[in-house]
Write a protein that holds these residues in place. Structure first.
Motif, PDB file in Angstrom:
ATOM      1  N   MET A   1      23.804  41.092  37.693  1.00 14.87           N
ATOM      2  CA  MET A   1      24.800  41.231  38.765  1.00 14.87           C
ATOM      3  C   MET A   1      25.310  39.851  39.189  1.00 14.87           C
ATOM      4  N   LYS A   2      24.363  38.910  39.398  1.00  8.30           N
ATOM      5  CA  LYS A   2      24.714  37.563  39.827  1.00  8.30           C
ATOM      6  C   LYS A   2      25.542  36.853  38.760  1.00  8.30           C
ATOM      7  N   ASN A   3      25.169  37.055  37.484  1.00  8.29           N
ATOM      8  CA  ASN A   3      25.911  36.446  36.381  1.00  8.29           C
ATOM      9  C   ASN A   3      27.324  36.988  36.297  1.00  8.29           C
ATOM     10  N   SER A   4      27.453  38.296  36.574  1.00  5.24           N
ATOM     11  CA  SER A   4      28.766  38.941  36.539  1.00  5.24           C
ATOM     12  C   SER A   4      29.679  38.376  37.627  1.00  5.24           C
ATOM     13  N   ILE A   5      29.144  38.167  38.815  1.00  4.31           N
ATOM     14  CA  ILE A   5      29.913  37.602  39.935  1.00  4.31           C
ATOM     15  C   ILE A   5      30.316  36.165  39.617  1.00  4.31           C
ATOM     16  N   LEU A   6      29.378  35.408  39.041  1.00  3.32           N
ATOM     17  CA  LEU A   6      29.641  34.013  38.677  1.00  3.32           C
ATOM     18  C   LEU A   6      30.743  33.925  37.621  1.00  3.32           C
ATOM     19  N   LEU A   7      30.678  34.821  36.623  1.00  2.72           N
ATOM     20  CA  LEU A   7      31.681  34.853  35.554  1.00  2.72           C
ATOM     21  C   LEU A   7      33.054  35.191  36.104  1.00  2.72           C
ATOM     22  N   SER A   8      33.079  36.160  37.027  1.00  2.00           N
ATOM     23  CA  SER A   8      34.347  36.551  37.654  1.00  2.00           C
ATOM     24  C   SER A   8      34.947  35.415  38.466  1.00  2.00           C
ATOM     25  N   LYS A   9      34.087  34.667  39.141  1.00  2.00           N
ATOM     26  CA  LYS A   9      34.530  33.568  39.986  1.00  2.00           C
ATOM     27  C   LYS A   9      35.159  32.448  39.172  1.00  2.00           C
ATOM     28  N   TYR A  10      34.585  32.148  38.031  1.00  3.34           N
ATOM     29  CA  TYR A  10      35.059  31.036  37.210  1.00  3.34           C
ATOM     30  C   TYR A  10      35.840  31.509  35.978  1.00  3.34           C
ATOM     31  N   ARG A  11      36.315  32.725  36.010  1.00  5.96           N
ATOM     32  CA  ARG A  11      37.010  33.307  34.855  1.00  5.96           C
ATOM     33  C   ARG A  11      38.224  32.472  34.447  1.00  5.96           C
ATOM     34  N   ASN A  12      39.073  32.122  35.406  1.00 10.65           N
ATOM     35  CA  ASN A  12      40.275  31.349  35.096  1.00 10.65           C
ATOM     36  C   ASN A  12      39.924  29.985  34.507  1.00 10.65           C
ATOM     37  N   PHE A  13      38.853  29.391  35.012  1.00 12.26           N
ATOM     38  CA  PHE A  13      38.413  28.092  34.487  1.00 12.26           C
ATOM     39  C   PHE A  13      38.021  28.217  33.018  1.00 12.26           C
ATOM     40  N   PHE A  14      37.258  29.269  32.698  1.00  9.70           N
ATOM     41  CA  PHE A  14      36.829  29.469  31.315  1.00  9.70           C
ATOM     42  C   PHE A  14      38.010  29.774  30.398  1.00  9.70           C
ATOM     43  N   ILE A  15      39.004  30.502  30.916  1.00  8.76           N
ATOM     44  CA  ILE A  15      40.202  30.809  30.126  1.00  8.76           C
ATOM     45  C   ILE A  15      40.962  29.530  29.803  1.00  8.76           C
ATOM     46  N   ILE A  16      41.105  28.654  30.810  1.00 10.19           N
ATOM     47  CA  ILE A  16      41.796  27.374  30.602  1.00 10.19           C
ATOM     48  C   ILE A  16      41.052  26.532  29.569  1.00 10.19           C
TER      49      ILE A  16
END
Length: 250
Positions: A1-16
């Motif tokens: 759950m925590k990993n999912s929230i973290l991934l969602s938070k930094y999603r745009n950063f990872f896409i860039i």
């Protein structure tokens, strides 16, 4: 759950990061800076530009031209949109002209504008002409979507026309006008830069794009392009913030 929230938070950063990595791989494969500079070379040029005061003067002038054209198109687009939306005869008269403006290539308009105006006014005129049809059309669509039952009730109770315009037509058209303004603002940055490339006014992003091409300074070309993209995103977000603030005040 925590990993999912973290991934969602930094999603745009990872896409860039992903697309910068793709860019780096392609630049290594091509291995010709004249065709595709590396992200490092581009961001180095961007970093150097950020420490040059001419960059900020240039951004200021280009922003002025872009926003001037956009605001003029918004004013006339909304005003004439209301007139045409409420009077089909005037709509039928102006619609062919607006349709022509919408379909004429941007380059043709820029070349004509260069013959008509001073170099500093060409981008303003082009931005106005390209943005006007969007706002005009959206305003008319908003008026056409007004609640017929509400309009009939206003007619039955003999409510004054000016009050009907303010209370019914305006609020019906407002979401369409806002959407049109957001679309037009993004387009205005593109067409203003294109007009600056051909008209070459002093202190313009378009002039630096042109010089980068002429002198084969391709990292600078990419850096100025990034600046245009960032400015477009910034002002679009500012416009949305203004709209949200206005909605909260209502």
């Amino acid at each position: 759950m925590k990993n999912s929230i973290l991934l969602s938070k930094y999603r745009n950063f990872f896409i860039i990061i992903f697309w910068i990595t793709v860019w780096e791989i392609l630049s290594l494969i091509i291995n010709q800076e004249i065709y595709l500079p590396s992200p490092f070379a581009t961001f180095k040029s961007l970093f150097d530009l950020m420490f040059d005061k001419v960059t900020y003067i240039t951004i200021l002038y280009s922003t002025y031209r872009t926003l001037t054209g956009f605001l003029i198109s918004t004013f006339f687009g909304v005003m004439l949109g209301f007139v045409c939306g409420m009077n089909k005869s005037i709509y039928n008269l102006l619609n062919p002209l607006v349709s022509i403006i919408r379909t004429v290539p941007v380059m043709s308009i820029i070349i004509i504008a260069i013959m008509w105006f001073k170099d500093t006014n060409v981008p303003v005129f082009v931005a106005f002409l390209m943005c006007f049809p969007i706002i005009w059309t959206n305003t008319i669509q908003g008026i056409d979507s007004a609640d017929n039952k509400l309009l009939q009730m206003c007619k039955i109770y003999n409510i004054k026309k000016i009050r009907v315009i303010k209370s019914v037509y305006f609020y019906s058209a407002l979401p369409y006008i806002k959407a049109g303004m957001v679309s037009a603002l993004g387009i205005s940055w593109k067409v203003t830069s294109a007009a600056e490339v051909l008209s070459l006014p002093k202190y313009s992003i378009g002039r630096f794009l042109y010089d980068s091409k002429v002198y084969l300074e391709i990292p600078d070309l990419f850096a100025w392009t990034i600046i245009i993209v960032l400015l477009s995103i910034l002002f679009e977000k500012l416009l949305n913030i203004i709209f949200k603030a206005g909605r909260q005040n209502d």
